[in-house]
Design an enzyme around this catalytic site. Structure first.
Site, short mmCIF file in Angstrom:
data_model
loop_
_atom_site.label_atom_id
_atom_site.label_comp_id
_atom_site.label_asym_id
_atom_site.label_seq_id
_atom_site.Cartn_x
_atom_site.Cartn_y
_atom_site.Cartn_z
N LYS A 189 0.98 -1.23 -0.07
CA LYS A 189 -0.06 -0.12 -0.13
C LYS A 189 0.83 1.18 -0.06
CE LYS A 189 -2.13 -1.09 4.07
NZ LYS A 189 -1.27 -2.42 4.22
N ARG B 274 -9.82 1.38 8.47
CA ARG B 274 -9.40 0.02 8.80
C ARG B 274 -10.78 -0.80 9.67
NH1 ARG B 274 -3.51 0.84 8.93
NH2 ARG B 274 -2.62 -1.29 9.30
N ARG C 11 11.83 -5.19 4.89
CA ARG C 11 11.65 -3.80 4.58
C ARG C 11 12.64 -2.67 5.34
NH1 ARG C 11 5.59 -1.91 5.31
NH2 ARG C 11 6.01 -2.85 7.37
N ARG D 169 11.20 -1.06 11.19
CA ARG D 169 10.09 -0.74 12.05
C ARG D 169 10.01 -1.79 13.23
NH1 ARG D 169 4.95 0.31 8.25
NH2 ARG D 169 4.00 -0.55 9.58
N ARG E 226 -0.60 -8.76 13.27
CA ARG E 226 -1.04 -7.65 12.46
C ARG E 226 -2.15 -8.28 11.17
NH1 ARG E 226 4.20 -4.54 11.16
NH2 ARG E 226 2.82 -3.76 9.21
P1 AP5 Z 1 4.76 -1.42 1.83
O1 AP5 Z 1 4.59 -0.74 0.59
O2 AP5 Z 1 5.63 -1.03 3.01
O3 AP5 Z 1 3.66 -2.21 2.37
P2 AP5 Z 1 2.30 -1.75 3.11
O4 AP5 Z 1 0.96 -2.48 2.73
O5 AP5 Z 1 2.35 -0.20 3.26
O6 AP5 Z 1 2.54 -2.59 4.45
P3 AP5 Z 1 2.61 -2.05 6.12
O7 AP5 Z 1 3.37 -2.79 7.04
O8 AP5 Z 1 2.97 -0.43 6.13
O9 AP5 Z 1 0.93 -1.87 6.47
P4 AP5 Z 1 0.33 -2.03 7.76
O10 AP5 Z 1 -1.02 -1.66 7.13
O11 AP5 Z 1 0.48 -2.99 8.66
O12 AP5 Z 1 0.99 -0.71 8.52
P5 AP5 Z 1 0.56 0.63 8.85
O13 AP5 Z 1 1.75 1.54 8.93
O14 AP5 Z 1 -0.69 1.11 7.76
O15 AP5 Z 1 5.72 -3.05 1.35
C1 AP5 Z 1 6.16 -3.94 2.06
C2 AP5 Z 1 7.52 -4.34 1.84
O16 AP5 Z 1 7.36 -5.03 0.50
C3 AP5 Z 1 8.53 -3.22 1.24
O17 AP5 Z 1 9.82 -3.74 1.64
C4 AP5 Z 1 8.48 -3.15 -0.14
O18 AP5 Z 1 9.70 -2.62 -0.70
C5 AP5 Z 1 8.04 -4.72 -0.61
N1 AP5 Z 1 7.07 -4.45 -1.79
C6 AP5 Z 1 5.98 -3.59 -2.05
N2 AP5 Z 1 5.55 -3.98 -3.20
C7 AP5 Z 1 6.19 -4.95 -3.67
C8 AP5 Z 1 6.09 -5.77 -4.99
N3 AP5 Z 1 5.08 -5.74 -5.91
N4 AP5 Z 1 7.16 -6.67 -5.11
C9 AP5 Z 1 7.97 -7.07 -4.28
N5 AP5 Z 1 8.18 -6.30 -3.08
C10 AP5 Z 1 7.25 -5.20 -2.78
O19 AP5 Z 1 0.08 0.49 10.35
C11 AP5 Z 1 1.02 0.19 11.26
C12 AP5 Z 1 0.12 0.18 12.72
O20 AP5 Z 1 -0.50 1.46 12.88
C13 AP5 Z 1 -1.12 -0.65 12.62
O21 AP5 Z 1 -0.68 -1.97 13.03
C14 AP5 Z 1 -2.06 -0.02 13.84
O22 AP5 Z 1 -1.46 -0.21 15.11
C15 AP5 Z 1 -1.45 1.42 13.55
N6 AP5 Z 1 -2.75 1.98 12.41
C16 AP5 Z 1 -2.31 2.58 11.38
N7 AP5 Z 1 -3.69 2.79 10.72
C17 AP5 Z 1 -4.52 2.48 11.57
C18 AP5 Z 1 -6.17 2.65 11.63
N8 AP5 Z 1 -6.71 3.06 10.48
N9 AP5 Z 1 -6.66 2.16 12.67
C19 AP5 Z 1 -6.08 2.09 13.81
N10 AP5 Z 1 -4.82 1.65 13.76
C20 AP5 Z 1 -4.16 1.87 12.65
MG MG Z 2 2.51 1.05 4.90
#
Ligand code: AP5
Ligand code: MG
Length: 216
Positions: free
Chosen positions: A15, A90, A129, A162, A173
């Site tokens: 994402k 979410r 990552r 992270r 997660r």
């Molecule tokens: P990346 O693009 O970083 O993936 P992502 O989908 O953004 O993954 P996240 O881990 O950031 O998602 P998340 O939803 O768990 O975390 P968030 O920060 O939102 O890609 C991942 C890796 O793959 C990278 O190394 C990249 O290079 C590689 N890659 C990407 N595409 C590729 C491809 N096509 N081929 C090969 N490699 C590839 O949330 C963190 C925490 O915050 C949550 O756990 C929660 O506690 C809190 N939080 C956030 N939002 C909310 C909400 N709305 N409500 C409540 N709590 C929340």
């Molecule tokens: Mg992300």
């Protein structure tokens, strides 16, 4: 009318990677709830301290604080033309709140690309990552390594891993995603907004599919 795109999909599916590319291509602002929490954490705000307890456990931060953080972000002038929402909503409560707040801003959710991925690949992606300290640029040690180890290609800042990317926390997660966020797939499908995209393809292929669905 402003354009609001909601990127839906499990942790590690890409994402953030896709949102950054799409933001450059469309000129829309990238709004990531995870990055906003991490910024608060870095600045040691009250919100950051509260969020940390949940993030470290791989759980969701409570709806009310998350919703007010996003409301504040979307009300800034740079979101006037819309935004790419990454990681929000979410839960169905957050999705209802988003509909309400966007109607206040004369907008609506236009498209919800639902990026899908297999669990074993998600864990591999997240555990390799590296993220840029200054602006959140995203790398992977195997799939998209930086030119110089530990240094961001774009702004030269330090790359870090992270705290919530430990395998155990990632698995939690994914479980939280299944229980609390998956209902949004039907939520948006019923509203005719959902477009499914296979996130197991190369970054450029996923981007092309996203561009097609967001520009139509
Ligand atoms: P990346 O693009 O970083 O993936 P992502 O989908 O953004 O993954 P996240 O881990 O950031 O998602 P998340 O939803 O768990 O975390 P968030 O920060 O939102 O890609 C991942 C890796 O793959 C990278 O190394 C990249 O290079 C590689 N890659 C990407 N595409 C590729 C491809 N096509 N081929 C090969 N490699 C590839 O949330 C963190 C925490 O915050 C949550 O756990 C929660 O506690 C809190 N939080 C956030 N939002 C909310 C909400 N709305 N409500 C409540 N709590 C929340
Ligand atoms: Mg992300």
């Amino acid at each position: 009318m402003p354009t609001f795109i909601v990127l839906l999909g499990p942790p590690g599916v890409g994402k953030g990677t896709q949102a950054k590319i799409l933001a450059e291509q469309t000129g829309l602002v990238h709004v990531s709830s995870g990055e906003l929490f991490r910024e608060n954490l870095k600045n040691q705000t009250e919100l950051g301290k509260l969020a940390k307890a949940y993030i470290d456990k791989g759980e969701l931060v409570p709806d009310d604080v998350t919703i007010s953080m996003i409301r504040e972000r979307l009300s800034r002038p740079d979101c006037k033309m819309g935004a790419i929402l990454d990681g929000f909503p979410r839960t169905p409560v957050q999705a209802d709140a988003l509909e309400k707040m966007l109607s206040e801003f004369n907008g609506q959710v236009d498209t919800v690309p639902y990026i899908t991925g297999e669990e074993s690949v998600l864990v591999e992606r997240v555990s390799g990552r590296w993220t840029c300290r200054a602006s959140g640029h995203i790398y992977h040690e195997k799939f998209s390594p930086p030119h110089q180890l530990g240094v961001c290609d774009v702004d030269g800042s330090e790359l870090y891993q992270r705290d919530d990317d430990k395998v155990e926390t990632v698995k939690k997660r994914i479980q939280v995603y299944r229980n609390q966020t998956m209902p949004l797939v039907d939520y948006y499908r019923q509203r005719g907004k959902l477009v499914e995209i296979d996130g197991m393809q190369a970054v450029e292929v996923v981007n092309a599919a996203l561009l097609t669905c967001c520009m139509n």
